[in-house]
Design a protein around this motif. Structure first.
Motif, short mmCIF file in Angstrom:
data_model
loop_
_atom_site.label_atom_id
_atom_site.label_comp_id
_atom_site.label_asym_id
_atom_site.label_seq_id
_atom_site.Cartn_x
_atom_site.Cartn_y
_atom_site.Cartn_z
N GLY A 143 0.92 -0.98 0.20
CA GLY A 143 -0.15 0.67 0.07
C GLY A 143 0.54 1.28 0.07
N PRO A 144 0.19 2.35 0.49
CA PRO A 144 1.21 3.50 0.26
C PRO A 144 1.39 3.64 0.86
CG PRO A 144 -1.50 3.92 0.12
CD PRO A 144 -1.20 2.55 0.46
N SER A 145 3.38 4.09 0.87
CA SER A 145 4.41 4.43 2.02
C SER A 145 4.74 5.53 2.07
CB SER A 145 5.72 3.87 1.28
OG SER A 145 6.66 4.33 1.82
N PRO A 146 4.69 5.44 3.90
CA PRO A 146 5.13 6.55 4.69
C PRO A 146 5.69 7.63 4.48
CG PRO A 146 6.00 4.96 5.53
CD PRO A 146 5.28 4.37 4.61
N ASP A 147 6.51 7.54 3.04
CA ASP A 147 8.02 7.73 2.19
C ASP A 147 7.94 7.50 1.28
OD1 ASP A 147 10.25 6.38 2.66
OD2 ASP A 147 10.31 6.99 5.19
N LEU A 148 8.60 8.30 0.59
CA LEU A 148 9.60 7.77 -0.73
C LEU A 148 10.40 7.38 -0.88
CD1 LEU A 148 7.09 10.37 -3.08
CD2 LEU A 148 6.52 7.83 -2.46
N MET A 149 11.16 6.72 -0.49
CA MET A 149 12.50 6.27 0.26
C MET A 149 12.21 5.01 -0.26
SD MET A 149 14.38 8.91 -0.41
CE MET A 149 13.91 10.00 -0.82
N VAL A 150 11.52 4.59 -1.58
CA VAL A 150 11.48 3.15 -2.02
C VAL A 150 12.03 2.63 -3.03
CG1 VAL A 150 9.15 3.09 -0.87
CG2 VAL A 150 9.33 4.01 -3.21
N ALA A 151 12.37 1.04 -3.07
CA ALA A 151 13.19 1.13 -4.57
C ALA A 151 11.91 -0.74 -5.07
CB ALA A 151 14.88 0.20 -4.14
N ALA A 152 12.81 -0.56 -6.70
CA ALA A 152 12.40 -2.24 -7.01
C ALA A 152 13.88 -2.85 -7.17
CB ALA A 152 11.87 -1.43 -7.95
N MET A 153 13.47 -3.95 -6.66
CA MET A 153 14.42 -4.68 -6.56
C MET A 153 14.60 -5.95 -8.03
SD MET A 153 17.66 -6.49 -5.48
CE MET A 153 17.08 -5.48 -3.01
N ASN A 154 15.47 -6.07 -8.69
CA ASN A 154 15.57 -6.67 -9.75
C ASN A 154 15.11 -7.96 -9.77
OD1 ASN A 154 18.06 -8.82 -9.57
ND2 ASN A 154 18.87 -6.99 -8.57
N HIS A 155 14.87 -9.08 -10.68
CA HIS A 155 13.17 -9.76 -10.80
C HIS A 155 14.56 -11.47 -10.18
CE1 HIS A 155 10.65 -13.07 -12.40
NE2 HIS A 155 12.22 -13.53 -11.99
N THR A 156 15.58 -11.05 -10.55
CA THR A 156 16.65 -11.96 -9.68
C THR A 156 16.93 -12.39 -8.22
OG1 THR A 156 17.82 -12.24 -12.21
CG2 THR A 156 18.93 -12.91 -9.45
N ASP A 157 16.76 -10.92 -7.90
CA ASP A 157 17.23 -11.01 -6.53
C ASP A 157 16.30 -10.77 -5.75
OD1 ASP A 157 20.17 -11.29 -6.39
OD2 ASP A 157 20.24 -8.68 -6.79
N TYR A 158 14.87 -10.05 -6.10
CA TYR A 158 13.29 -10.49 -5.75
C TYR A 158 12.98 -11.31 -5.38
CZ TYR A 158 8.59 -8.81 -5.61
OH TYR A 158 7.30 -9.01 -5.05
N GLU A 159 13.87 -12.47 -6.13
CA GLU A 159 13.48 -13.63 -5.17
C GLU A 159 11.87 -14.45 -5.38
OE1 GLU A 159 16.63 -16.97 -3.14
OE2 GLU A 159 16.69 -14.73 -2.60
N THR A 160 11.14 -13.83 -6.08
CA THR A 160 9.57 -14.59 -5.47
C THR A 160 9.30 -13.62 -3.95
OG1 THR A 160 9.92 -17.01 -5.96
CG2 THR A 160 7.47 -16.20 -5.00
N SER A 161 9.27 -12.42 -3.61
CA SER A 161 9.04 -11.93 -3.17
C SER A 161 9.80 -12.00 -1.47
CB SER A 161 7.76 -11.57 -2.68
OG SER A 161 7.06 -12.88 -1.61
N ARG A 162 10.71 -12.23 -1.53
CA ARG A 162 12.00 -12.57 -0.69
C ARG A 162 12.45 -11.02 0.35
NH1 ARG A 162 14.70 -17.86 0.62
NH2 ARG A 162 15.18 -17.14 2.35
N ALA A 163 12.42 -10.02 -0.62
CA ALA A 163 13.42 -8.93 -1.07
C ALA A 163 12.25 -8.13 -0.11
CB ALA A 163 14.11 -8.81 -1.84
N CYS A 164 10.64 -8.56 -0.25
CA CYS A 164 10.33 -7.58 0.20
C CYS A 164 10.34 -6.59 1.23
CB CYS A 164 8.39 -8.20 -0.30
SG CYS A 164 7.78 -8.01 -1.56
N GLY A 165 9.72 -5.77 1.77
CA GLY A 165 10.20 -4.94 3.23
C GLY A 165 12.13 -5.11 4.42
N ALA A 166 12.39 -5.73 2.29
CA ALA A 166 13.87 -5.22 3.16
C ALA A 166 14.91 -3.84 3.16
CB ALA A 166 14.91 -6.28 2.21
N TYR A 167 15.19 -3.64 4.12
CA TYR A 167 16.13 -2.19 4.35
C TYR A 167 17.34 -2.09 3.20
CZ TYR A 167 12.31 -0.29 6.57
OH TYR A 167 11.34 0.01 7.14
N ILE A 168 18.19 -1.07 2.49
CA ILE A 168 19.08 -1.45 1.25
C ILE A 168 19.49 -0.02 2.14
CG2 ILE A 168 20.06 -1.54 -0.61
CD1 ILE A 168 18.22 -4.17 0.16
#
Length: 318
Positions: A143-168
């Motif tokens: 859903g909407p993020s409290p700030d826009l310091m966000v990123a889209a992870m490349n398909h390989t490292d996204y790894e079926t959403s395992r990267a979701c929520g990770a801070y980078i």
């Protein structure tokens, strides 16, 4: 009148003489018999006549036994140089079982046995691009993020959403850096290591006109006062449900539901929900596990589709 001895009659004297001669003859005869018998006979007669206390004891001779030969010791086999003799392992004491805490003890900092491609304390190399993130929502369906310091992870490292929520933590070659949270997926042809940053995050590193810059990035376990929240997907019920965890400090590795026989892990989807297709565990107690192996138990979350329900737990910082 003078006394005189009375003489025996002649017949009596003869009789006495005959008896004396006969006895003498018998004695001589007995002496001859004794003298002519073997040596053992006089000894036996003498032994019978002597008292038992004065009788010399004749030792019994037993045949001499020769000692049995001692068996020769078998030569010990020489250990092979290729395979040394193993030593017995000493069993270690087993810890006594204790009741499971609501939040299991975390492993040593830096170790992440359940991490996927994104490992902590590992620096990844790639490139950064940028896109219009709008409200910050994306493939992770937060859903909407409290700030826009966000990123889209490349398909390989996204790894079926395992990267979701990770801070980078992202660093540019010029020394500038920015911290972003993964909320989206950058589909192919995004290459491994590539991050597609929101325009707001990219601008922290370089001008938008650069379009594409080399970067390095690594996983963070940030400080936060927020707790984990739970949300049931729209359409969830006791017969089918999708469950999502939000606001977790560290990447989530597993989401399990309690059953009559223990814990059952749910399958994670590319849109970052864990599904129970037959309704198992829907509306019951949940267990969340991060990539470091720490576990949080959450109960009392009723099925209310699309409602974000905060909990009182959060993963530890690493």
């Amino acid at each position: 009148m003078a006394s005189h001895s009375r003489r025996r009659p002649l017949r009596e004297r003869r009789t006495a003489l005959v008896l004396a001669v006969a006895m003498a003859a018998v004695g001589v005869l007995l002496s001859l018999v004794v003298a002519l018998r073997p040596d053992s006979e006089p000894n036996a007669v003498r032994a019978a006549a002597e008292p038992a206390a004065t009788r010399p004891s004749t030792p019994r001779t037993t045949p001499e036994r020769k000692p049995a030969p001692k068996p020769k010791p078998k030569p010990k086999p020489k250990p092979s140089k290729a395979s040394p003799t193993p030593t017995a392992a000493t069993p270690s004491a087993r810890p006594s079982p204790t009741s499971a805490p609501r939040s299991s003890p975390r492993p040593a900092s830096g170790t992440a046995p359940l991490a996927g491609r994104i490992q902590p304390q590992v620096t990844h190399k790639g490139v950064a691009t940028h896109y219009d993130a709008a409200d910050g929502d994306g493939a992770c369906l937060y859903g909407p993020s409290p700030d826009l310091m966000v990123a889209a992870m490349n398909h390989t490292d996204y790894e079926t959403s395992r990267a979701c929520g990770a801070y980078i933590l992202v660093r540019a070659a010029n020394g500038a850096s920015v911290t972003v949270r993964v909320t989206n997926e950058c589909p192919l042809p995004c290459a491994p290591g590539q991050l597609d940053l929101s325009k707001e995050a990219f601008a922290k590193l370089a001008g938008l006109s650069a379009g594409r810059i080399p970067i390095t990035w690594s996983l963070l376990s940030p400080s936060t006062s927020d707790t984990v929240s739970i949300r049931y997907k729209s359409g969830s019920s006791r017969h089918w449900c999708g469950i999502q965890a939000l606001g977790h400090r560290n990447p989530l590795a597993r989401l399990e539901v309690r059953t009559g026989s223990g814990w059952s892990g749910l399958t994670r989807t590319e849109y970052n929900y864990f599904l129970s297709p037959d309704g198992t565990g829907c509306g019951g107690t949940l267990r969340l596990t991060d990539i470091y192996g720490e576990q949080l138990t959450v109960d009392g979350v009723a099925i209310r589709p699309d409602a974000v329900r905060p909990t009182r737990v959060q993963f530890a910082r690493h």
